[in-house]
Design an enzyme around this catalytic site. Structure first.
Site, PDB file in Angstrom:
ATOM      1  N   ALA A  71       5.241 -27.277  -8.302  1.00  0.00           N
ATOM      2  CA  ALA A  71       6.463 -26.827  -8.984  1.00  0.00           C
ATOM      3  C   ALA A  71       7.416 -26.172  -7.984  1.00  0.00           C
ATOM      4  O   ALA A  71       8.634 -26.390  -8.037  1.00  0.00           O
ATOM      5  CB  ALA A  71       6.111 -25.839 -10.098  1.00  0.00           C
ATOM      6  N   ASP A  75       4.951 -23.418 -15.371  1.00  0.00           N
ATOM      7  CA  ASP A  75       4.915 -23.359 -13.902  1.00  0.00           C
ATOM      8  C   ASP A  75       6.313 -23.456 -13.303  1.00  0.00           C
ATOM      9  O   ASP A  75       6.736 -22.608 -12.519  1.00  0.00           O
ATOM     10  CB  ASP A  75       4.097 -24.530 -13.336  1.00  0.00           C
TER      11      ASP A  75
END
Ligand code: PMV
Length: 316
Positions: A104, A148
């Site tokens: 991420a 995330d």
């Protein structure tokens, strides 16, 4: 390191992992570790160099990372038109595959870098970065809850609830001192999420009750954090770990680490992220954190880190 041109944070999930996939609240916190754009050199093609992962990648099919980057590029170009090619140099300070949000963080940093190379700025850059990172995370995680990449993009401490409008609410809370320990290599998040789905199919009522308990613990933890009551946060971490054991995502390594941290003076400890391996976190009095980290090393942690979770973005 000179201030980065753009960044994405690594993250820890403090409360609510797995339950968040099924609509329960989660609390996630940005780490100082992340992926940082350190240089951008105009070039004939678009490529990405990530130290110390040692990868020179072009967005495109052929590898999962290439495909993830390609999805980010697609979203950015779809909204803003062509990206002027460049070699993008990133430095990753977050370990890969440990459940600390490296994919991420890369997606967010890459999206931010691309936005520096488009002619037309988007109306809402944050929304576009979240959309691009979501597309990228789907390559790795199948059906990500979004916690995330939201934390990676926004920094700070985030109250996240899927399908709520808005899904994320930044909380005004001082960063939480933590020990993070990687007890084993990280498992595949998609497989761990599928395992919980299978448990829900096999034991619909009991598994749903366990997920609801995890959500209730996250709600209580939000209040404890707002009150600055870290001993209570620790106690709630212990309860969350019990719930995560119930849904089958803990391991002997993670359980051993939690016990060792508590014995060394932690107020509480739990696994963080997908489980099945990977990391655990412990909260305790500041002066005990080195002893807790040492105890975790002695019980087999691959790496430990004393840090603060919930840091605000810098240079992003
Ligand atoms: O892969 P990790 O460690 O970042 O964990 C992801 C958190 C889960 O709740 C298990 C999955 C999700 O999409 O929220």
């Amino acid at each position: 390191m000179t201030p980065p041109l753009a960044s994405g944070h690594g993250k820890v999930i403090l409360f609510g992992e797995h339950a968040v996939v099924h609509g329960q609240p989660a609390l996630a916190a940005a780490l100082d570790l992340g992926v940082h754009l350190t240089a951008l050199t105009p070039d004939d093609t678009l490529s990405v160099q990530i130290e110390p992962w040692g990868t020179l990648t072009r967005p495109g099919k052929g590898s999962r990372m290439g495909e993830a980057l390609d999805r980010v590029l697609g979203v950015i170009e779809g909204a803003c038109g062509p990206v002027a090619p460049a070699t993008l140099h990133f430095e990753a300070t977050v370990p890969v595959g440990a459940g600390l949000g490296s994919s991420a963080a890369l997606a967010v940093a890459f999206a931010r870098a691309l936005l520096m190379r488009v002619a037309a700025a988007p109306d809402d850059p944050t929304a576009l970065i979240l959309q691009a990172a979501d597309a990228s995370e789907r390559v790795f995680h199948g059906n990500p809850s979004g916690v995330d990449h939201t934390t990676s993009a926004l920094g700070g401490l985030i109250d996240f609830r899927r399908h709520r409008d808005p899904a994320f609410i930044p909380l005004d809370i001082a960063p939480v001192p933590l020990v993070i320990a990687q007890m084993a290599p990280g498992a595949d998040t998609g497989k761990m999420v599928a395992g919980v789905r299978a448990l829900l199919d096999a034991e619909p009522t009991l598994a749903a009750d366990a997920l609801e308990l995890l959500g209730a613990v996250a709600d209580a933890a939000r209040q404890a954090l707002l009150d600055g009551d870290l001993p209570r946060v620790g106690r709630l971490m212990d309860m969350a770990h019990g719930g995560l054991m119930t849904i089958g995502v803990s391991t002997a390594d993670l359980d051993r680490g939690c016990h060792a941290a508590r014995k060394a003076g932690a107020w509480g400890a739990k696994l963080t992220g997908a489980g099945g391996g990977g990391c655990m976190i412990a909260v305790g009095p500041q002066e005990r954190l080195p002893a807790i980290a040492k105890a975790l090393k002695a019980t087999g942690a691959l790496q430990t880190l004393i840090t603060r979770a919930g840091v605000q973005p810098h240079g992003a």
